[in-house]
Each structure stands twice: as C-alpha cells, then as structure tokens.
Design a protein around this motif. Structure first.
Motif, PDB file in Angstrom:
ATOM      1  N   LYS A  46       0.563  -1.196  -0.136  1.00  0.00           N
ATOM      2  CA  LYS A  46       0.120   0.042  -0.024  1.00  0.00           C
ATOM      3  C   LYS A  46       0.849   1.346   0.046  1.00  0.00           C
ATOM      4  CE  LYS A  46      -3.802  -2.141   0.317  1.00  0.00           C
ATOM      5  NZ  LYS A  46      -4.388  -2.833  -0.778  1.00  0.00           N
ATOM      6  N   TRP A  47       2.069   1.300   0.543  1.00  0.00           N
ATOM      7  CA  TRP A  47       2.867   2.416   0.544  1.00  0.00           C
ATOM      8  C   TRP A  47       3.241   2.993  -0.786  1.00  0.00           C
ATOM      9  CZ3 TRP A  47       7.528   2.550  -1.873  1.00  0.00           C
ATOM     10  CH2 TRP A  47       8.010   1.199  -2.282  1.00  0.00           C
ATOM     11  N   TYR A  49       1.310   3.571  -3.026  1.00  0.00           N
ATOM     12  CA  TYR A  49       0.387   4.603  -3.603  1.00  0.00           C
ATOM     13  C   TYR A  49       0.697   5.871  -2.940  1.00  0.00           C
ATOM     14  CZ  TYR A  49      -2.118   0.837  -5.367  1.00  0.00           C
ATOM     15  OH  TYR A  49      -2.573  -0.550  -6.122  1.00  0.00           O
ATOM     16  N   GLY A  50       1.029   6.041  -1.704  1.00  0.00           N
ATOM     17  CA  GLY A  50       1.385   7.171  -0.979  1.00  0.00           C
ATOM     18  C   GLY A  50       2.797   7.796  -1.525  1.00  0.00           C
ATOM     19  N   LEU A  51       3.619   6.737  -1.855  1.00  0.00           N
ATOM     20  CA  LEU A  51       5.048   7.381  -2.318  1.00  0.00           C
ATOM     21  C   LEU A  51       4.638   7.994  -4.028  1.00  0.00           C
ATOM     22  CD1 LEU A  51       8.227   7.407  -2.170  1.00  0.00           C
ATOM     23  CD2 LEU A  51       7.911   5.151  -3.287  1.00  0.00           C
ATOM     24  N   MET A  53       2.055   9.224  -4.894  1.00  0.00           N
ATOM     25  CA  MET A  53       1.296  10.550  -4.719  1.00  0.00           C
ATOM     26  C   MET A  53       2.368  11.718  -4.346  1.00  0.00           C
ATOM     27  SD  MET A  53      -1.390  12.327  -5.338  1.00  0.00           S
ATOM     28  CE  MET A  53      -2.403  11.186  -5.436  1.00  0.00           C
ATOM     29  N   GLY A  54       3.081  11.382  -3.604  1.00  0.00           N
ATOM     30  CA  GLY A  54       4.173  12.282  -3.008  1.00  0.00           C
ATOM     31  C   GLY A  54       5.031  12.769  -4.133  1.00  0.00           C
TER      32      GLY A  54
END
Length: 134
Positions: A46-47, A49-51, A53-54
């Motif tokens: 899941k990380w 997706y955050g990475l 976006m960042g």
C-alpha cells in the motif's frame, strides 16, 4: 554560500542515493531479500500509492519553483526529477514487470554493480549541482 530549494533537492537525492548504495553493498544478500520480500513484495504494498502521490506532488512543486523562482539551471534537476515518473508509473501500473526487473538486477552481480556505480556517480553529480550550480 546560500542554498535554495534546488540545492536541498540535490542534496536530499544524493543522500538517499549514497546511503542506499552503502546499505546495498554492506548488507549484500540481506538487502536483496529485504527489497524483494518487503519493499517490493509479491502483493503490491500500500505504501507505493502514498509514495507515488508524494512523487507526483514533488515533481509538480519543483516545476512550479522552476517557473516562479527563476534560479539558473533549475530546469536540469526538474527534468531529471520528472524522469522518476517513469518508475512511479511502473510501480503503479506494471508492478509485476517492475518486480521482475528488480529481481533480475539484484540477482545479477554485473547489473547490480552497474546500478550501484551509476547511482553513486549520479549522487556525486547532484552534490556538485547543489554546491556549484544552485
């Protein structure tokens, strides 16, 4: 010597590149296992997706700074940073192919050494850019 957004971007990128290469060489096979079993596990973490976006936000902010700050040569680091969108898109949309590429690279000593040397040399270039261009 006064540093700006682009200098810090260069130093940050160089820091990550050098530290990961030291860990990659120092840990050897343990690094390979960690990267393939944890960081890039069979099931897409899941990380990512955050990475992603960042990363997209960082590219956008950087191009905004290129236009608004008028720092000589800022387009260079912005262009190189924009190329990370290729990796981000591979992680998001072609994860299995990216995992195969990572596995092939990590398990082939020549490819792994070429990767290590190229990232280390790029890190030196980023430090020089941060010190002397920005």
């Amino acid at each position: 010597m006064e540093f700006n957004y682009f200098s810090y971007l260069c130093f940050g990128w160089a820091f990550v590149g050098i530290i990961t290469r030291i860990l990659m060489v120092g840990l050897g096979e343990r690094w390979n296992r960690w990267e393939l079993q944890r960081a890039y596990a069979k099931k897409k973490p899941k990380w990512i997706y955050g990475l992603a976006m960042g990363g997209i936000i960082l590219v956008g902010v950087t191009w905004y700074k290129v236009v608004s700050l008028e720092v000589r040569g800022s387009w260079i680091i912005a262009t190189v940073l924009s190329l990370t969108l290729i990796k981000i898109s591979a992680l998001l949309f072609n994860y299995e192919k990216f995992r195969r590429f990572a596995s092939d690279t990590l398990n082939n000593p020549k490819k792994k050494m070429r990767l290590t040397i190229s990232v280390f040399l790029m890190s030196i270039v980023f430090i020089l850019l941060g010190l002397f261009v920005y």
